[in-house]
Scaffold this motif. Sequence first.
Motif, PDB file in Angstrom:
ATOM      1  N   GLU A 146       0.829  -1.203   0.000  1.00 54.80           N
ATOM      2  CA  GLU A 146       0.000   0.000   0.000  1.00 54.80           C
ATOM      3  C   GLU A 146       0.863   1.252   0.000  1.00 54.80           C
ATOM      4  O   GLU A 146       1.806   1.376   0.783  1.00 54.80           O
ATOM      5  CB  GLU A 146      -0.917   0.001   1.218  1.00 54.80           C
ATOM      6  CG  GLU A 146      -1.913   1.148   1.227  1.00 54.80           C
ATOM      7  CD  GLU A 146      -2.867   1.094   2.404  1.00 54.80           C
ATOM      8  OE1 GLU A 146      -3.689   2.020   2.551  1.00 54.80           O
ATOM      9  OE2 GLU A 146      -2.772   0.117   3.187  1.00 54.80           O
ATOM     10  N   GLY A 147       0.530   2.186  -0.904  1.00 55.92           N
ATOM     11  CA  GLY A 147       1.272   3.434  -1.015  1.00 55.92           C
ATOM     12  C   GLY A 147       2.433   3.393  -1.968  1.00 55.92           C
ATOM     13  O   GLY A 147       3.039   4.432  -2.274  1.00 55.92           O
ATOM     14  N   SER A 148       2.777   2.200  -2.458  1.00 58.25           N
ATOM     15  CA  SER A 148       3.922   2.089  -3.362  1.00 58.25           C
ATOM     16  C   SER A 148       3.525   2.440  -4.788  1.00 58.25           C
ATOM     17  O   SER A 148       2.385   2.233  -5.205  1.00 58.25           O
ATOM     18  CB  SER A 148       4.510   0.685  -3.309  1.00 58.25           C
ATOM     19  OG  SER A 148       3.556  -0.275  -3.757  1.00 58.25           O
ATOM     20  N   VAL A 149       4.486   2.993  -5.517  1.00 54.41           N
ATOM     21  CA  VAL A 149       4.298   3.312  -6.930  1.00 54.41           C
ATOM     22  C   VAL A 149       5.385   2.668  -7.786  1.00 54.41           C
ATOM     23  O   VAL A 149       5.309   2.692  -9.011  1.00 54.41           O
ATOM     24  CB  VAL A 149       4.285   4.834  -7.175  1.00 54.41           C
ATOM     25  CG1 VAL A 149       3.146   5.498  -6.427  1.00 54.41           C
ATOM     26  CG2 VAL A 149       5.618   5.471  -6.792  1.00 54.41           C
ATOM     27  N   SER A 150       6.426   2.135  -7.122  1.00 50.66           N
ATOM     28  CA  SER A 150       7.559   1.548  -7.833  1.00 50.66           C
ATOM     29  C   SER A 150       8.059   0.328  -7.079  1.00 50.66           C
ATOM     30  O   SER A 150       7.821   0.181  -5.870  1.00 50.66           O
ATOM     31  CB  SER A 150       8.724   2.544  -7.954  1.00 50.66           C
ATOM     32  OG  SER A 150       8.344   3.734  -8.584  1.00 50.66           O
ATOM     33  N   LEU A 151       8.760  -0.526  -7.797  1.00 54.94           N
ATOM     34  CA  LEU A 151       9.513  -1.591  -7.159  1.00 54.94           C
ATOM     35  C   LEU A 151      10.963  -1.469  -7.596  1.00 54.94           C
ATOM     36  O   LEU A 151      11.267  -0.968  -8.683  1.00 54.94           O
ATOM     37  CB  LEU A 151       8.946  -2.977  -7.463  1.00 54.94           C
ATOM     38  CG  LEU A 151       8.967  -3.510  -8.892  1.00 54.94           C
ATOM     39  CD1 LEU A 151      10.323  -4.070  -9.303  1.00 54.94           C
ATOM     40  CD2 LEU A 151       7.914  -4.597  -9.054  1.00 54.94           C
ATOM     41  N   GLU A 152      11.861  -1.933  -6.741  1.00 51.24           N
ATOM     42  CA  GLU A 152      13.281  -1.899  -7.055  1.00 51.24           C
ATOM     43  C   GLU A 152      13.884  -3.263  -6.766  1.00 51.24           C
ATOM     44  O   GLU A 152      13.763  -3.793  -5.656  1.00 51.24           O
ATOM     45  CB  GLU A 152      13.987  -0.833  -6.230  1.00 51.24           C
ATOM     46  CG  GLU A 152      15.474  -0.710  -6.552  1.00 51.24           C
ATOM     47  CD  GLU A 152      16.143   0.348  -5.709  1.00 51.24           C
ATOM     48  OE1 GLU A 152      16.241   1.499  -6.182  1.00 51.24           O
ATOM     49  OE2 GLU A 152      16.542   0.042  -4.558  1.00 51.24           O
ATOM     50  N   LEU A 153      14.503  -3.845  -7.769  1.00 48.19           N
ATOM     51  CA  LEU A 153      15.189  -5.126  -7.641  1.00 48.19           C
ATOM     52  C   LEU A 153      16.697  -4.880  -7.565  1.00 48.19           C
ATOM     53  O   LEU A 153      17.250  -4.153  -8.392  1.00 48.19           O
ATOM     54  CB  LEU A 153      14.881  -6.021  -8.841  1.00 48.19           C
ATOM     55  CG  LEU A 153      15.769  -7.266  -9.011  1.00 48.19           C
ATOM     56  CD1 LEU A 153      15.471  -8.288  -7.911  1.00 48.19           C
ATOM     57  CD2 LEU A 153      15.589  -7.894 -10.388  1.00 48.19           C
ATOM     58  N   ARG A 154      17.316  -5.485  -6.585  1.00 47.94           N
ATOM     59  CA  ARG A 154      18.770  -5.469  -6.511  1.00 47.94           C
ATOM     60  C   ARG A 154      19.253  -6.910  -6.441  1.00 47.94           C
ATOM     61  O   ARG A 154      18.794  -7.701  -5.610  1.00 47.94           O
ATOM     62  CB  ARG A 154      19.254  -4.690  -5.282  1.00 47.94           C
ATOM     63  CG  ARG A 154      18.906  -3.209  -5.339  1.00 47.94           C
ATOM     64  CD  ARG A 154      19.628  -2.424  -4.285  1.00 47.94           C
ATOM     65  NE  ARG A 154      19.293  -1.011  -4.385  1.00 47.94           N
ATOM     66  CZ  ARG A 154      19.951  -0.038  -3.741  1.00 47.94           C
ATOM     67  NH1 ARG A 154      20.968  -0.340  -2.976  1.00 47.94           N
ATOM     68  NH2 ARG A 154      19.580   1.232  -3.874  1.00 47.94           N
ATOM     69  N   THR A 155      20.168  -7.246  -7.344  1.00 47.78           N
ATOM     70  CA  THR A 155      20.702  -8.594  -7.388  1.00 47.78           C
ATOM     71  C   THR A 155      22.074  -8.539  -8.032  1.00 47.78           C
ATOM     72  O   THR A 155      22.549  -7.470  -8.445  1.00 47.78           O
ATOM     73  CB  THR A 155      19.753  -9.541  -8.151  1.00 47.78           C
ATOM     74  OG1 THR A 155      20.188 -10.891  -8.007  1.00 47.78           O
ATOM     75  CG2 THR A 155      19.707  -9.204  -9.634  1.00 47.78           C
ATOM     76  N   VAL A 156      22.727  -9.683  -8.100  1.00 51.42           N
ATOM     77  CA  VAL A 156      24.030  -9.793  -8.751  1.00 51.42           C
ATOM     78  C   VAL A 156      23.932 -10.858  -9.830  1.00 51.42           C
ATOM     79  O   VAL A 156      23.534 -12.001  -9.552  1.00 51.42           O
ATOM     80  CB  VAL A 156      25.143 -10.159  -7.743  1.00 51.42           C
ATOM     81  CG1 VAL A 156      26.471 -10.356  -8.475  1.00 51.42           C
ATOM     82  CG2 VAL A 156      25.273  -9.074  -6.690  1.00 51.42           C
ATOM     83  N   PHE A 157      24.257 -10.468 -11.048  1.00 52.51           N
ATOM     84  CA  PHE A 157      24.244 -11.400 -12.177  1.00 52.51           C
ATOM     85  C   PHE A 157      25.666 -11.864 -12.433  1.00 52.51           C
ATOM     86  O   PHE A 157      26.601 -11.057 -12.458  1.00 52.51           O
ATOM     87  CB  PHE A 157      23.674 -10.717 -13.420  1.00 52.51           C
ATOM     88  CG  PHE A 157      23.750 -11.568 -14.659  1.00 52.51           C
ATOM     89  CD1 PHE A 157      22.822 -12.565 -14.889  1.00 52.51           C
ATOM     90  CD2 PHE A 157      24.774 -11.388 -15.583  1.00 52.51           C
ATOM     91  CE1 PHE A 157      22.900 -13.369 -16.009  1.00 52.51           C
ATOM     92  CE2 PHE A 157      24.866 -12.180 -16.718  1.00 52.51           C
ATOM     93  CZ  PHE A 157      23.919 -13.181 -16.936  1.00 52.51           C
ATOM     94  N   THR A 158      25.841 -13.182 -12.654  1.00 56.22           N
ATOM     95  CA  THR A 158      27.152 -13.755 -12.915  1.00 56.22           C
ATOM     96  C   THR A 158      27.172 -14.394 -14.299  1.00 56.22           C
ATOM     97  O   THR A 158      26.357 -15.281 -14.590  1.00 56.22           O
ATOM     98  CB  THR A 158      27.513 -14.820 -11.862  1.00 56.22           C
ATOM     99  OG1 THR A 158      27.448 -14.228 -10.559  1.00 56.22           O
ATOM    100  CG2 THR A 158      28.921 -15.353 -12.104  1.00 56.22           C
TER     101      THR A 158
END
Length: 809
Positions: A431-443
């Motif tokens: 609730e209240g969110s307008v965005s998502l943010e993904l943080r990961t490491v690609f190998t």
Amino acid sequence: MDPTLDDLVRKLDLETKLRLISGAGAWTTQACEEIGLRPVSVSDGPVGVRGPIEDERDWSATMPSSSALAATWDEELLHRVGALLAAEAVRKDVDVALGPTVNLHRSPLGGRHFECFSEDPLLTGRMAAAYVRGLQDNGVGACPKHFVANDAETDRTSVDIRVDERTLRELYLAPFDHLVTEAGPWTVMAAYNGVDGAPMTESPLLREVLKDEWGWDGLVVSDWGAVYGTEESASAALDLAMPGPSEHWGEPLLAAVREGRVPEAAIDDKVRSLLRLAARVGALDGHPAAAGRPSPGTVEQGAALAREAATAAMVLVRNDGDLLPLANDNLSRVALLGPGALEARPLGGGSATVFPPYVASPLEGLRSALGDRVELVTAPGASLSDDLRTPRARELSQPGTLRWLDATGACLKEEPTEGTHFVRDLKSVEEGSVSLELRTVFTADTTGDWQLGVSGVGAFVLDLDGETVVDTHIVRDPLDIGSVVGAAPQEHITRRLTEGQKVDVRLRFTWGQDIMLFWVGLVVGEPRLPADQQLARAVELAAASDVAVVVVGTTEAVESEGFDRRTLRLPGDQDALVHAVAAANPRTVVVVNSGAPVEMPWRDEVAALLLAWFPGMELGNALADVLLGAVEPGGRLPTTWPARDEDVPVWNTTPRDGVLEYTEGLHIGHRAYLREGTEPAYWFGHGLGYTTWEYESFDVPAHVRPGEDLTVTVRVRNSGERHGKEVVQVYAARPDSAVERPELWLAGFAVAKAGPGETVDVPVRIAARALQHWSVTGHQWQTESGAFLLSAGRSACRPLLTDETVVSE
């Protein structure tokens, strides 16, 4: 009829009645505490049960596509599939599963061909009825769709289908007629399209045929967004508008009833139908559910049945020199080639999409089955498309982090994630969110030019190692199912990476306020050799192996809801790959992973050809079972496979001036090929197993009265060396008929199983309807007196035994 439902309807005022016949949202109906009515929950299918929310973490046991299930010709198996899906529905608190799809394979170009059973109305009706009984015997409602003639996707919300009365009855209404009579579905979905001038949600067919003539007492629900007006739809026998609340059935309908333009009695009928459905699924106090419900489904139950169904559906159409099954003891090196070796497709695109708990790839399935004794080498050999894929688990640090952000960029919630692709209904996001943010490491697991990018509709920012490399807003009509839940648009960059190099990834996605859900994520593409080098590598491996298995097919970008195909040709360079591998190794097996027919110009060059369809989550394990002979391929073709694009007898899926004419009449599929004298690649009903069968005798009653069923008996013998399955097919013909008929048509079928040398007598019921035709003058079914020729055999063009029966008083 339950008189207490009438009492409940009388308790309601008009405003409440109108509220109840329009949905409470995308997947639920309205509640009414006053009468003890809770919401009824519905869910898309038909190969799984997605549930009332859109969330990739909410897995669904994924069965083979409907075209695959029909290839089993096995009603008992379809009943068990329905029962398993009922257990899945219980696990997800779903009351009604939106399926099965019982439109016909009018043309192999139809975009949802994979979601439909067959080109034949009898096979379609019997498979659908078994599926419906499996669901409803376990307390979950079925919703056969799309009533009627929704056999293509082009302009589906506006197209008017023009079909003559007899063709409509004998082909397109026939499977609905059968399953209404034999299975009694609790709901039926009215299609987007029109038929002969009226949108189906406004069509007189709903009342005159479905409810009055057939005596059906279920609920008619609109396809989602298929209510286009107020008075016409409300006056028809449409009972529930979805999703809701409906703009056409709110205040406009209230005014129409008060002004006398729509009788309140019509509204009462709709409410009564809704309450009857609620009673059947246990959503109405004081009314016991129609059937008890099973325990919630498990992954293990789903896996076992998905594997069994996939092997039962696979159709072996060629087996030169009995190459299959492969003799494991004689193998030392197997080449598994093709773009589908690692990334095979379990299901089609569109609203039929569910989220499997896993998908066993052909590489995983064969590696597990062959063990360490046999060397398994692999190469793609060709590119299926330029689309990027979701990163594999081994390419990611686990877990990544998913953050939900508000309009200021502040984090509202942070959670670990093992995935990089996200599907959410906006009602279920933080609730209240307008965005998502993904943080990961690609190998990177190899050195070369990698592609990294984003997929979906909305605003994206992609940072790699702290550098913004993609900053874009991807726009696509959010109501375009094909792009939103199928082949979503992508944007990417290319970056040189070395083997083992790690890349810090930050992906931010902002959704618009005009969408209901999003399907977005990180996508990657590994370095590719030039096409000639890819092909050369595959040929090299094939030539140096005992056997070459090539997996080719289509994707959701080719077969999906929302659009029709324009060609049957395999995408990419797959045809060139098969030609080259077959030339390099005479022991080449091709596996076709598609939900619908494809052109196979190399089919006579390969030793064995196996049609695997879209086989669900157990794809690789089922394929290994069949290739290595643990299980016989049990399928027979539910639809005719053309040899070439230009041979397709029914090509027109595109309306002209808003109208699509079914000018072919009764002659679709094998009927059209027989009429035109054209040889397809493989006939309706065709399929080989791992044993052989002899048809020894055919016992046909000499006489039958008009309107009576008859039973014929076919004696078959398993003349091979292993246990096997045979689908005994009986076709009817009337060469001297006074009315136009197909050259022959399917009249009945039965499944036989027997051990080596065993003889079995197979009774095949021929329903009276199979020998009747629809009279356009009497507007009823009629039986033409005289002799009918009956043939027993293995496909539509291979009658092995014939006899006749005379229909007369």
